[in-house]
Design a protein around this motif. Structure first.
Motif, PDB file in Angstrom:
ATOM      1  N   GLU A  81      22.900  42.184  30.102  1.00 45.31           N
ATOM      2  CA  GLU A  81      24.168  41.990  29.393  1.00 45.31           C
ATOM      3  C   GLU A  81      25.311  42.508  30.260  1.00 45.31           C
ATOM      4  N   VAL A  82      26.406  41.758  30.276  1.00 40.71           N
ATOM      5  CA  VAL A  82      27.572  42.097  31.095  1.00 40.71           C
ATOM      6  C   VAL A  82      28.830  42.027  30.232  1.00 40.71           C
ATOM      7  N   PRO A  83      29.677  43.056  30.251  1.00 48.23           N
ATOM      8  CA  PRO A  83      30.924  42.988  29.479  1.00 48.23           C
ATOM      9  C   PRO A  83      31.886  41.961  30.071  1.00 48.23           C
ATOM     10  N   VAL A  84      32.588  41.256  29.203  1.00 48.03           N
ATOM     11  CA  VAL A  84      33.576  40.274  29.652  1.00 48.03           C
ATOM     12  C   VAL A  84      34.852  40.441  28.853  1.00 48.03           C
ATOM     13  N   ILE A  85      35.933  39.981  29.445  1.00 44.84           N
ATOM     14  CA  ILE A  85      37.209  39.913  28.738  1.00 44.84           C
ATOM     15  C   ILE A  85      37.423  38.455  28.343  1.00 44.84           C
ATOM     16  N   SER A  86      37.412  38.196  27.052  1.00 43.01           N
ATOM     17  CA  SER A  86      37.553  36.839  26.539  1.00 43.01           C
ATOM     18  C   SER A  86      39.020  36.527  26.278  1.00 43.01           C
ATOM     19  N   LEU A  87      39.492  35.438  26.865  1.00 39.40           N
ATOM     20  CA  LEU A  87      40.866  34.975  26.659  1.00 39.40           C
ATOM     21  C   LEU A  87      40.781  33.591  26.035  1.00 39.40           C
ATOM     22  N   ASP A 143      37.774  29.327  27.546  1.00 41.25           N
ATOM     23  CA  ASP A 143      37.835  30.788  27.651  1.00 41.25           C
ATOM     24  C   ASP A 143      37.730  31.161  29.128  1.00 41.25           C
ATOM     25  N   ILE A 144      38.871  31.385  29.776  1.00 41.50           N
ATOM     26  CA  ILE A 144      38.866  31.555  31.232  1.00 41.50           C
ATOM     27  C   ILE A 144      38.579  32.985  31.678  1.00 41.50           C
ATOM     28  N   GLY A 145      38.749  33.959  30.787  1.00 39.93           N
ATOM     29  CA  GLY A 145      38.573  35.355  31.160  1.00 39.93           C
ATOM     30  C   GLY A 145      37.195  35.708  31.700  1.00 39.93           C
ATOM     31  N   PRO A 146      36.106  35.243  31.069  1.00 38.09           N
ATOM     32  CA  PRO A 146      34.768  35.630  31.516  1.00 38.09           C
ATOM     33  C   PRO A 146      34.424  35.217  32.941  1.00 38.09           C
ATOM     34  N   ILE A 147      35.165  34.276  33.503  1.00 37.48           N
ATOM     35  CA  ILE A 147      34.893  33.866  34.888  1.00 37.48           C
ATOM     36  C   ILE A 147      34.941  35.071  35.825  1.00 37.48           C
ATOM     37  N   LEU A 148      35.754  36.062  35.501  1.00 37.16           N
ATOM     38  CA  LEU A 148      35.868  37.255  36.329  1.00 37.16           C
ATOM     39  C   LEU A 148      34.568  38.061  36.356  1.00 37.16           C
ATOM     40  N   SER A 149      33.686  37.821  35.397  1.00 36.38           N
ATOM     41  CA  SER A 149      32.430  38.574  35.305  1.00 36.38           C
ATOM     42  C   SER A 149      31.209  37.764  35.734  1.00 36.38           C
ATOM     43  N   PHE A 150      31.418  36.546  36.195  1.00 40.15           N
ATOM     44  CA  PHE A 150      30.264  35.707  36.551  1.00 40.15           C
ATOM     45  C   PHE A 150      29.471  36.288  37.723  1.00 40.15           C
ATOM     46  N   ASN A 151      30.148  36.930  38.662  1.00 38.27           N
ATOM     47  CA  ASN A 151      29.418  37.533  39.785  1.00 38.27           C
ATOM     48  C   ASN A 151      28.497  38.654  39.307  1.00 38.27           C
ATOM     49  N   GLN A 152      28.945  39.406  38.295  1.00 39.88           N
ATOM     50  CA  GLN A 152      28.116  40.477  37.755  1.00 39.88           C
ATOM     51  C   GLN A 152      26.897  39.909  37.019  1.00 39.88           C
ATOM     52  N   MET A 153      27.092  38.812  36.300  1.00 41.83           N
ATOM     53  CA  MET A 153      25.964  38.159  35.648  1.00 41.83           C
ATOM     54  C   MET A 153      24.973  37.665  36.686  1.00 41.83           C
ATOM     55  N   HIS A 154      25.495  37.105  37.742  1.00 43.34           N
ATOM     56  CA  HIS A 154      24.656  36.607  38.835  1.00 43.34           C
ATOM     57  C   HIS A 154      23.892  37.745  39.496  1.00 43.34           C
ATOM     58  N   ASP A 155      24.536  38.903  39.634  1.00 42.57           N
ATOM     59  CA  ASP A 155      23.870  40.069  40.235  1.00 42.57           C
ATOM     60  C   ASP A 155      22.650  40.485  39.411  1.00 42.57           C
ATOM     61  N   LEU A 156      22.754  40.401  38.081  1.00 41.89           N
ATOM     62  CA  LEU A 156      21.617  40.765  37.239  1.00 41.89           C
ATOM     63  C   LEU A 156      20.477  39.763  37.374  1.00 41.89           C
TER      64      LEU A 156
END
Length: 246
Positions: free
Chosen positions: A200-206, A95-108
């Motif tokens: 919790e961080v929203p992600v786009i799952s592909l 599932d490669i889409g959530p990688i775009l949100s990893f920085n936001q998870m890290h920020d939390l």
């Protein structure tokens, strides 16, 4: 670059279609320092050769053989045992889409969260791909558990989580279920500790847009997920407040 370093754990089963694109996307998008631990159950897994073909370009990545029994939770335990950083990121490699949100998870995590979950079903999240039946079960199960219990996560069953390593070791008991149900168990059990700060961080799952062999087996997985679904209904006494970036 933020100084909080992360160990990214990728349990893999015949993921030769995804290993290079995943490593490439991590390198492009992640703004924090990290290592990657790819965990397979057998040296004969095709992921091994695919990684060997590109490993010279990704020195931050290494391969680990899980000899403790074939399951995602065993692979995760082995990966965490080998991790050199105090923050763990679990990722579902197909599932490669959530990688775009990893920085936001890290920020939390940087803001003080102990445990951060991805959310495919939030207003700004999305899930694309995967089997139709697994999507329906996941959506109904997650939403109904959120409504009927004190579960604070709208997407408890996603395997994409970032957390402090110590949190994993503080869980009173981790079962050895099939599939990724062990992560569902952990996500519920950490909510019994009122002192933890959860995010919790929203992600786009592909899901599996490049094809490949899914390990999802409805007949064997559904019992484990229902087991922890009912555990959540019974044992979650108070809903945590969730931290977001909004």
């Amino acid at each position: 670059m933020n100084k909080i370093k992360v160990s990214i754990i990728l349990p893999a089963y015949q993921e030769q279609n995804y290993i290079e694109i995943t490593l490439k996307l991590l390198k492009v998008f992640c703004k924090f320092e990290y290592e990657v631990l790819i965990v397979v159950d057998s040296i004969n897994d095709k992921t091994v050769q695919a990684f060997n073909d590109v490993k010279s370009d990704y020195l931050e990545a290494s391969l680990i053989i899980n000899n403790t029994g074939n399951s995602a939770i065993n692979a995760i335990e082995v990966g965490i045992a080998e991790a050199t950083h105090d923050i763990i990121l679990l990722h579902v490699i197909d599932d490669i889409g959530p990688i775009l949100s990893f920085n936001q998870m890290h920020d939390l995590i940087f803001k003080g969260c102990d445990f951060v979950s991805a959310n495919r079903y939030s207003k700004n999240g999305k899930r694309v791909g995967g089997s139709f039946i697994s999507q329906i079960i996941s959506r109904i199960g997650n939403y109904s558990l959120f409504i009927l219990s004190n579960n604070c996560f709208l997407d408890s069953t996603t395997g994409i989580k970032m957390f402090k390593k110590e949190i994993f070791h503080r869980i009173d008991r981790i079962s050895k279920p099939v599939g990724w149900a062990g992560i569902f168990e952990i996500t519920l059990k950490i909510q019994t500790d009122p002192n933890l700060l959860l995010g919790e961080v929203p992600v786009i799952s592909l899901d599996r847009i490049y094809g490949g062999e899914s390990t999802f087996k409805l007949s064997s997985w559904i019992f484990e997920y229902f087991r922890w679904y009912f555990w959540g209904l019974i044992n979650l006494k108070k809903k945590h407040k969730i931290v977001t970036l909004d």
